[in-house]
Design an enzyme around this catalytic site. Structure first.
Site, PDB file in Angstrom:
ATOM      1  N   GLU A 415      19.300 -25.978  14.770  1.00 23.61           N
ATOM      2  CA  GLU A 415      18.083 -26.793  14.714  1.00 23.61           C
ATOM      3  C   GLU A 415      18.109 -28.053  15.576  1.00 23.61           C
ATOM      4  OE1 GLU A 415      16.278 -25.289  10.444  1.00 23.61           O
ATOM      5  OE2 GLU A 415      16.969 -27.368  10.590  1.00 23.61           O
ATOM      6  N   ASN A 416      19.111 -28.251  16.424  1.00 22.22           N
ATOM      7  CA  ASN A 416      19.169 -29.490  17.199  1.00 22.22           C
ATOM      8  C   ASN A 416      18.222 -29.490  18.387  1.00 22.22           C
ATOM      9  OD1 ASN A 416      21.082 -30.266  15.370  1.00 22.22           O
ATOM     10  ND2 ASN A 416      22.818 -29.938  16.727  1.00 22.22           N
TER      11      ASN A 416
END
Length: 819
Positions: A415-416
């Site tokens: 999710e970065n």
């Protein structure tokens, strides 16, 4: 041959002049627990009283015996130190560490002339993380803890399903290794296929002693019954073992999982074995189709050329104290996954590179492993001291895990990339580094150099390039969280992502788990312990709102708890069934669903299918139906209900589906049979004739679709279609008979329906904390019977029928009909 001395005994843990016995491998928390100095942090709200442990410095002490070996060299080896440590031998510092994900080796040959103290001093992870943050500057993240500034299991700082219990200690084995002349420093096996021939190319790095620097060495390799040898000039050599007619390793459901014993020996000029490397390996090919098409960008894994629909689950560390996770525990949990039809396990990036025991079981069970690098939900600085640590850990762990046939994908982060674009990170960073250089530069380069036989993907979610939004469902991998956070699970039906790598719905753990975790507490959704064991932001609010869209929510106090508990677990199973059945029916456009999440690391209300006390929730049994080779559902196609026969088996499925339009009171209004012919690994659709369709908006009619499970099975696959939500349907007051048959080792509970029984559930743990049922939610039509087999319920005798009735739950009219 080298000698190994395990360092497991004689350790003490010291803090503030207090010594307690220490277990290695272990951690500070488990040692303090064993000594009776802290309360179990998993119970009640004890976690909050233990924050001081993670902010304290600790020291482990033992004594090394005098060196008594003929070998030239003695190394002190730590497979894992958690995390910031100073290692002293005889009072002298020999090394400093700052990475939980790496191993460490120190030459102490000349330091063991007599019994010698060994000290490992751990600095608080907070102290290190805060110092690095001060050095490199503030970066945004999803949680208020500094986990991205230290190479440590991120979720030990807490997550929206986990406690904040920041660990320290020797979390993996420690030992002395005594060796002469040379040792195997690194072996990288590249397993490929050349037609029917398996090729095991072993790339070998050797470390030599000073006296062994010029000695001739030989490397001898064996894979199964096939061998190869090579001379070692200097520090490197490569051997290739050919395995004719290699048996292919397949994912579960696609074939067998043959594994070959692989061995590499390092020999001196006299033929004496100096060192040995042993693994089990398998031959298969893995490709990732990310081609563009009319629908966007694909994301389809193929093994041995066979495209695979990924029936997946996300894996988090199975215990917040990882040193407690035994090989048997890995096997139990992963066997549960396989028994539920799972064929892919994603090792999530806020956790660990798991131990080889984990991947060994996956190899055996045919569970594909998607491995995240440990980055999650934060902007990670790319400056020193982190960058060199990250490169070292990645190279070591790629090398360590690459022998495993089950490992099929390296994934850069969780999710970065999405966070940078959507979570207001970009303006906050104002040009500072945030990890993109890792995910799009460093990590793919390391994988390409070290393990080129496997695909790499930059992150999840990720669309393949910045040309598309990172979480665009039409491209690459997608995470579906707006549904849980903001809307209703029926909104899963609005999209067909190419690959759903995360989606989920919460529910509380089983009743017995709550009773153990919250001793003496009067349970209700907002009781102090229940709130403490709910870590998600507005988690209870989302549970309530999600429930209210489908049922009348029970009263919030203790009197309504049992119904709330059942209905929230039911809603979780319904939500996941809605998503998986819909997405699976669109294979091959959608090539996989990876449930968030399989397991828990402590007792908590969460998205897990198996709770923190290892008990399956109703979702687990529903998952078993959803991930079966054959799935029958009713889906909306072109604005009308349509029967879908989803066949992920290797044989065609010629399904003759019996359709019945029924009323709530059990009458059949119309009946017919429609064919649904699904080829191998294919989906077939069958239109529902008009006369079988319940009237739009009807509160009294529903559709039943049945088909025999298949040869050798007396069961029936069933799909139901109700035209309105549960709270609007006129369910009858449930009437049923119960019979209890005690066979000694197991107990059969037979339920016979006298009315429609929707989502009947036997909560076996209410019969006894050790009791486990073999089935989850069941819907029975009037006159139908079902048997639920219960293991672990001793003493079922007089009064057992009343106990069963008290443990049976189902949808009831009082909560389903709108006032």
């Amino acid at each position: 041959m080298k000698d190994v001395t395990p360092l497991t005994d004689g350790w003490t843990l010291r803090h503030d002049r207090t010594d307690v016995p220490a277990t290695v491998p272990g951690c500070v928390h488990t040692d303090l627990l064993a000594a009776g100095l802290i309360e179990d942090p998993f119970l009640s709200r004890n976690e909050t009283d233990l924050a001081w442990v993670g902010r304290t410095d600790w020291r482990y002490d033992t004594v090394l015996g005098a060196r008594d070996t003929a070998h030239e060299r003695t190394d002190l080896v730590f497979d894992g130190l958690d995390t910031v440590a100073t290692v002293r031998v005889g009072g002298e510092t020999i090394g400093n560490t700052r990475n939980m994900h790496r191993s460490y080796r120190f030459d102490i040959t000349d330091r063991l002339t007599t019994a010698t103290p060994l000290q490992v001093e751990f600095t608080s992870a907070y102290t290190e993380a805060e110092a690095v943050r001060a050095q490199v500057g503030e970066r945004p993240n999803a949680y208020p803890e500094p986990f991205q500034y230290i190479r440590k299991m991120a979720c030990s700082f807490g997550w929206d399903w986990g406690p904040t219990l920041v660990t320290a200690g020797l979390w993996k084995p420690a030992r002395l290794e005594h060796w002469s002349t040379a040792r195997l420093a690194r072996v990288r096996p590249h397993l490929t296929l050349d037609g029917p021939t398996g090729l095991a190319e072993l790339r070998v790095d050797v470390e030599r002693t000073e006296s062994g620097s010029a000695q001739p060495l030989t490397a001898r390799a064996r894979v199964g019954d096939h061998t190869a040898t090579a001379t070692v000039d200097g520090a490197h050599t490569t051997l290739t073992v050919q395995v004719p007619d290699a048996a292919l390793w397949w994912p579960r459901g696609y074939g067998e999982q043959p594994l070959y014993e692989a061995e590499l020996e390092l020999l001196d000029a006299d033929g004496t074995v100096l060192d040995r490397w042993e693994r089990r390996v398998g031959f298969r090919t893995v490709t990732l189709d990310t081609g563009a098409d009319a629908h966007g960008t694909a994301f389809t894994l193929a093994v041995n050329g066979e495209p695979v629909f990924a029936r997946g689950v996300n894996w988090i560390p199975d215990d917040v104290f990882p040193s407690r996770i035994t090989p048997d525990r890995y096997r139990t949990r992963l066997t549960q996954a396989a028994d539920a039809g799972v064929n892919l396990v994603r090792v999530w990036g806020g956790g660990l590179y798991e131990s080889d025991d984990f991947y060994d079981v996956c190899d055996e069970l045919g569970l594909l492993v998607w491995q995240d690098f440990p980055f999650a939900c934060a902007a990670y600085p790319e400056e020193q001291p982190l960058r060199s640590e990250i490169e070292a850990e990645a190279r070591e762990n790629v090398t360590r895990l690459m022998p495993h046939a089950s490992l099929v994908l390296w994934n850069g982060n969780n999710e970065n990339l999405w966070g940078f674009r959507d979570w207001e990170w970009e303006p906050a960073l104002d040009g500072d580094s945030w990890g993109e250089g890792y995910y799009l530069g460093l990590l793919p380069r390391i994988v390409a150099e070290t393990d080129p036989t496997r695909p790499y993907w930059a992150g999840s979610p990720w669309s393949g390039s910045w040309d598309h939004h990172p979480n665009d469902p039409a491209h690459g991998t997608a995470h579906s969280w707006d549904v849980w956070n903001r809307t209703d699970y029926t909104d899963y039906l609005d999209t067909v992502p190419r690959f759903v790598a995360e989606f989920g719905w919460q529910a509380p753990p089983t009743h017995a788990t709550l009773r153990r975790a919250l001793p003496g507490e009067e349970l209700h959704p907002t009781s102090p312990g229940m709130l403490h064991h709910q870590k998600a932001a507005d988690g209870n609010g989302k549970l309530q709102r999600g429930l209210a869209r489908h049922f009348t929510v029970p009263e919030s106090g203790p009197a309504g708890f049992d119904r709330w508990h059942y209905l929230t677990q039911l809603n979780q199973a319904r939500a996941i069934a809605t998503g998986i059945a819909h997405w699976r029916s669109h294979w091959p456009l959608c090539a996989g669903t990876v449930l968030w999440q399989l397991n828990d690391c402590w007792p908590v209300t969460s998205w897990a299918a198996i709770d923190g006390d290892e008990r399956p929730k109703p979702l687990y049994f529903t998952l078993r139906e959803l991930y079966a080779d054959r799935l029958l559902t009713v889906q909306n196609r072109d604005g009308r209900p349509t029967v879908v026969a989803d066949n992920q088996s290797p044989a065609p499925w010629d399904a003759d589906v019996t359709l019945r339009r029924m009323t709530a009171d059990g009458r059949t209004l119309a009946e017919t049979t429609v064919p649904a012919r699904a080829g191998a690994r294919a989906v077939a659709l069958a239109a529902v004739p008009d006369e079988l369709l319940p009237a739009a908006g009807s509160t009294t009619e529903f559709l039943v679709a049945d088909v025999p499970e298949g040869p050798g099975s007396p069961g029936v696959l069933r799909a139901l279609h109700f035209p309105v939500r549960d709270r609007e349907f006129a369910y009858p007051a449930p009437r049923y008979d119960v019979a209890v048959v005690d066979h000694g080792d197991v107990v059969d509970v037979v339920v016979t329906a006298r009315t429609l029984l929707r989502d009947l559930l036997l909560q076996a743990d209410r019969l006894a904390p050790t009791a486990v049922a073999d089935r989850g939610l069941l819907t029975l039509l009037p006159g139908e019977s079902a048997t639920v087999r219960v293991h672990g319920w001793e003493g079922a005798g007089a009064g057992s029928t009343a106990a069963v009735r008290a443990a049976l739950f189902m949808v009831e009219p009082g909560e389903a009909v709108l006032p």
